[in-house]
Write a protein that holds these residues in place. Structure first.
Motif, PDB file in Angstrom:
ATOM      1  N   GLU A  70       0.830  -1.210   0.000  1.00 11.65           N
ATOM      2  CA  GLU A  70       0.000   0.000   0.000  1.00 11.65           C
ATOM      3  C   GLU A  70       0.861   1.256   0.000  1.00 11.65           C
ATOM      4  N   GLN A  71       1.959   1.232   0.731  1.00 11.11           N
ATOM      5  CA  GLN A  71       2.851   2.387   0.779  1.00 11.11           C
ATOM      6  C   GLN A  71       3.539   2.594  -0.568  1.00 11.11           C
ATOM      7  N   TYR A  72       3.951   1.500  -1.205  1.00 11.29           N
ATOM      8  CA  TYR A  72       4.519   1.620  -2.553  1.00 11.29           C
ATOM      9  C   TYR A  72       3.477   2.184  -3.517  1.00 11.29           C
ATOM     10  N   ILE A 130       0.829   7.597   1.907  1.00  8.49           N
ATOM     11  CA  ILE A 130       2.180   8.027   2.271  1.00  8.49           C
ATOM     12  C   ILE A 130       2.233   8.475   3.725  1.00  8.49           C
ATOM     13  N   ARG A 131       1.180   9.107   4.217  1.00  7.23           N
ATOM     14  CA  ARG A 131       1.157   9.534   5.621  1.00  7.23           C
ATOM     15  C   ARG A 131       1.402   8.368   6.565  1.00  7.23           C
ATOM     16  N   LEU A 173       3.278   5.934  -3.005  1.00 12.01           N
ATOM     17  CA  LEU A 173       4.408   6.648  -3.622  1.00 12.01           C
ATOM     18  C   LEU A 173       4.263   6.691  -5.144  1.00 12.01           C
ATOM     19  N   ALA A 174       3.898   5.545  -5.733  1.00  8.97           N
ATOM     20  CA  ALA A 174       3.751   5.485  -7.190  1.00  8.97           C
ATOM     21  C   ALA A 174       2.590   6.359  -7.650  1.00  8.97           C
ATOM     22  N   GLY A 175       1.477   6.327  -6.933  1.00  9.96           N
ATOM     23  CA  GLY A 175       0.314   7.132  -7.302  1.00  9.96           C
ATOM     24  C   GLY A 175       0.613   8.616  -7.219  1.00  9.96           C
TER      25      GLY A 175
END
Length: 145
Positions: A6-8, A131-132, A11-13
């Motif tokens: 989800e974090q990746y 990202i938060r 970042l990608a989004g």
């Protein structure tokens, strides 16, 4: 620190939404007859908190060298979008102001940029929420150590 899927995705989004906005920004600026850097300079001059911005302030805002900001202002002045005003406080310094044509152009371009930013807001918001979590997790890990 390891990131989860989800974090990746966050970042990608964020990267995709930002790149799409920057591509649109370039097209908006070009259609307005200026470069992206010229638009950014006009926006920086217009939004400077004090009465007038000096060359060093512009260089700092745009992450340019002093020489590059002088060249940029030369191009803005030649296009009739900005002008230099001698400082009444420091004779060695000049202040930067937009002309009425520059004000009208930056107003028009800023409205188009805002509309484009709002178009990308859903993806940016989703990505920032993901990202938060990274920031919260990192801060939590650092606080625990």
């Amino acid at each position: 620190m390891s990131l989860d899927a989800e974090q990746y995705q966050g970042l990608a989004g964020f990267r995709v939404a930002l790149r799409r906005f920057l591509a649109a920004s370039e097209a908006i600026s070009k259609a307005g007859g200026v470069t992206q850097q010229q638009y950014q300079a006009m926006l920086a001059i217009k939004t400077w908190p004090s009465q007038s911005m000096n060359m060093g302030d512009l260089a700092d805002q745009l992450l340019l060298t002093h020489h590059a900001s002088v060249q940029l202002v030369n191009r803005l002045a030649k296009a009739g979008l900005a002008h230099r005003v001698p400082s009444s406080v420091d004779r060695r310094s000049v202040l930067l102001e937009l002309t009425s044509h520059g004000e009208a152009l930056v107003d028009r371009l800023a409205a188009l940029h805002l509309r484009e930013m709002q178009r990308h807001e859903p993806q940016l918001s989703r990505s920032l929420r993901r990202i938060r979590r990274v920031s919260t997790d990192v801060d939590g890990d650092q606080a625990a150590n």
